[in-house]
Design an enzyme around this catalytic site. Structure first.
Site, short mmCIF file in Angstrom:
data_model
loop_
_atom_site.label_atom_id
_atom_site.label_comp_id
_atom_site.label_asym_id
_atom_site.label_seq_id
_atom_site.Cartn_x
_atom_site.Cartn_y
_atom_site.Cartn_z
N GLU A 7 0.81 -1.07 -0.05
CA GLU A 7 0.01 0.20 -0.17
C GLU A 7 0.79 1.28 0.05
OE1 GLU A 7 -3.54 1.69 2.85
OE2 GLU A 7 -3.65 -0.53 2.29
N ASP A 103 -2.60 -3.23 3.56
CA ASP A 103 -2.96 -3.19 5.06
C ASP A 103 -3.86 -4.13 5.38
OD1 ASP A 103 -1.19 -1.10 5.61
OD2 ASP A 103 -2.45 0.23 6.21
N TYR A 310 -0.40 -3.25 14.27
CA TYR A 310 -1.43 -2.77 13.37
C TYR A 310 -2.42 -1.91 14.23
CZ TYR A 310 -4.91 -2.16 9.77
OH TYR A 310 -5.93 -1.35 8.85
#
Length: 689
Positions: A7, A103, A310
């Site tokens: 990404e 992601d 994350y």
């Protein structure tokens, strides 16, 4: 050749280094049978209305609702995006396999799927799914690649969200701007922006504004008395009249206080929960006044620098398979040795359901340190990392233990109560009390009061005190309290267990709430006043003019979010979600078009507004000029109550659900007739009859 699509360029660089793709080319890395390329976030977007039909290019009530039979995507109009997409497309054309390295979340899945669809991918696709960007996590992820099909439901949920936002946003914004904006609705300064999540969020802020504005303070009186330095409060609570309070004061003045009961109870306080994104944003706003967007950007940076996991998560739990890794993470956190040594030396690290619970974890777990050295961090990033690190370490400390004493007393028949709390073992609070940044710690012992030794039956003089007070209005939202309200669909929830249960019905997702709040600021519907958020005149006027509860109800929007989560789990149909929204917007269009009031909102660039409702309503019918701006203002010639709507194959009446039979087929009445020409044609037809 295996093509990996990440990404961001920075993530591509890290993955390429691990895979041995060390040769840099324009837009990708290559080597060891891998090519690693990247997007810049969204390269594609849903098509605009004009891309589906030239009739939808200009704003017209006659063309609402705009409901494409099949939604399509297009590249965002940007030369840099077009160049990078062409690189990806060329690599995919020659690939034997593609690895989606976006992601690991709903938005990341949508970004990558759209790019691959636009590039017309034909080879097999696998998914890299990791919770941190450390070298170990990336290596482990490539050893356990999953078929892309396992994440189809995640994509369907993301796609449904995007299409749902398009259906509601595009149609409702045009509908309300054309119907109620006073003039120049095509100008950005006078568009009445409506959104699936944005409008209910604004409604929460406006509702709080109105509660504060309409609040009428009431006087009340509190009776307390001090006995041996212990403050007792009357159990009768608040006295509503001064006479009642004065009578109670006179009754106890000069009379001895007698202790009627003393009880002690042991209590425990567990460490605070690990952070999810919302609780992290709330905490940072409370401590330092950071905006939700500030915190999101900082935690995203920590993730990309590999020091935290994350961030766009909505759980405060860890899965069981993380438990064996905890000692190593704690050992690697070298700047925190003074706090981790005790845990590591105590043998087995405690494992509780308040930290580890597989049933509360789906795609990702709570935000925790990865164990990577944070030496590279400076300023606000270091400050944020420290907050997360202490919360993580505290999770493995013992509970804080305390003794709570409750004393009951009697004075001339009036009952009193005093409560004292004494911490007997600091437990996890030791972690914060020894922290040099004590002013920023999580502990607050201001509520802890120590009572003197009291015995049942003892009696003596006391000093009564009667205080006049006033009820207080609700407090304005801060970004922190607004995030909590969005998370719980407008309900104030302090209990952690209940908060967890309500997350599935929240407004928006943790990853999108900051952007929604920023959008409201940017459109000048709300403003900042210190830490508080205030609704602007424009925001108040907009919510006031929206009578459709479906568009501004936090509860109903929360139910839509629940459906999206069910799509993600495979227990609800994406088609059903979209069809429901199509039916909803169709009903809303009909009801708004049937609103015969002449309400208007004027909005300027400063966010000021004037609801011209009253001014226009006082005009008599003779003064008001006839207005036929669109098909929808043509009165139905049969029922004389509804208005003409344009359907897929014919014109009809807005009251078709009520039984009006009007139907004017396109074979007789062309679909591109102007409102004036259609009005003339209808008049001629029905005059003949």
């Amino acid at each position: 050749m295996i093509v990996c699509i990440t990404e961001k360029p920075s993530v591509a660089r890290d993955i390429a280094a691990i895979l041995g793709a060390n040769d840099r080319h324009d837009g990708y890395y290559e080597g060891n049978n891998y090519q690693v390329t990247w997007t810049f976030g969204h390269l594609c977007t849903l098509k605009e209305p004009a891309d589906y039909s030239p009739l939808w290019k200009n704003w017209s009530l006659a063309q609402l609702p705009m409901l494409p039979e099949r939604f399509g995507i297009k590249l965002i109009d940007d030369k840099g995006i077009e160049k990078q997409f062409n690189v990806i497309k060329q690599l995919i054309e020659n690939a034997s396999e593609v690895v989606n390295c976006g992601d690991a979340g709903q938005e990341g899945e949508l970004i990558q799927r759209w790019v691959m669809q636009k590039a017309e991918i034909k080879c097999p696709v696998k998914r890299l799914w990791i919770s941190s960007l450390t070298n170990e996590a990336i290596k482990e992820g490539f050893q356990t690649l999953k078929p892309a099909a396992e994440y189809d439901n995640l994509y369907y949920a993301g796609l449904s969200r995007a299409i749902g936002d398009w259906i509601l946003g595009m149609n409702a914004t045009r509908l309300y701007s054309l119907k109620y904006a006073s003039k120049n609705y095509s100008s950005k300064s006078n568009v009445l922006s409506i959104g699936r999540v944005q409008t209910p969020t604004l409604a929460l802020i406006v509702q709080r504004h109105q509660e504060i504005e309409n609040f009428t303070p009431k006087d009340y009186w509190e009776l307390k008395t001090t006995y041996r330095e212990a403050v007792f409060s009357a159990t009768a609570g608040k006295y509503e009249t001064e006479q009642q309070a004065s009578e109670a004061l006179a009754k106890i003045t000069g009379q001895p206080l007698t202790i009627t009961d003393v009880s002690e109870k042991k209590g425990k306080e567990a460490p605070p929960r690990l952070f999810d994104l919302t609780s992290l944003q709330v905490e940072c706003n409370k401590k330092w006044g950071w905006t939700a967007d500030d915190t999101l950007k900082l935690i995203q940076s920590l993730y990309e620098k590999k020091v935290t996991t994350y961030p766009r998560v909505d759980t405060t739990y860890l899965p069981d398979d993380i438990y064996p890794k905890i000692p190593q993470i704690l050992r690697q956190m070298s700047p925190y040795t003074q706090w981790t040594t005790g845990i590591l030396n105590n043998g087995k690290i405690p494992k509780t359901k308040k930290v580890f619970d597989n049933s509360k974890v789906t795609d990702h777990h709570a935000i925790i340190p990865t164990g990577q050295n944070p030496a590279q961090l400076i300023g606000l990033e270091r400050q944020l990392y420290h907050l997360i690190a202490l919360r993580f370490i505290a999770a493995f400390y013992p509970d804080c233990e305390f003794m709570q004493t409750t004393a009951m007393a009697d004075v001339a028949g009036e009952k009193f109560k005093a409560v004292g709390k004494v911490i007997t073992k600091n437990g996890w609070r030791d972690l914060y009390s020894s922290d040099s940044n004590s002013k920023d710690n999580d502990t607050d012992n201001s509520d802890s009061r120590i009572l003197p030794p009291l015995k049942t039956g003892e009696s003596g003089p006391h000093t009564p005190d009667l205080a006049k007070k006033q009820t207080q209005p609700p407090k304005p939202y801060t970004e922190g309290t607004l995030l909590r309200a969005m998370e719980s669909a407008g309900k104030t929830v302090d209990d952690e267990e209940l908060r967890e249960a309500m997350k599935e019905n929240g407004i928006g997702r943790p990853s999108t709430r900051a952007a929604i709040i920023e959008t409201l600021f940017r459109r000048k519907y709300i403003s900042r006043k210190g830490k508080s958020i205030a609704a602007s005149q424009a925001g108040i006027a907009l919510i006031d003019i929206i009578e459709e509860e479906l568009l501004k109800s936090a509860k109903l929007t929360g139910l839509w979010e629940n459906k999206l989560r069910r799509i993600e789990r495979g227990s609800y149909s994406a088609n059903d979600f979209i069809n429901d929204l199509k039916a909803l917007i169709n009903d809303i269009v009909i009801r708004v078009l049937n609103d015969n009031s002449l309400r208007r909102i004027e909005v300027d660039q400063s966010g000021k507004s004037q609801n011209t409702d009253k001014a226009e309503k006082v005009k008599s019918p003779r003064q008001a000029k006839p207005r036929i701006k669109s098909l929808t203002e043509i009165k139905c010639p049969i029922c004389n109550q509804g208005y003409i709507l344009k359907g897929k194959s014919a014109y009809g009446c807005s009251r078709f659900r009520e039984g009006c039979p009007l139907r004017l087929d396109f074979s007789e009445y062309q679909p591109d007739l102007s409102p004036q020409r259609l009005s003339t044609a209808i008049s001629k037809k029905f005059k003949k009859k």
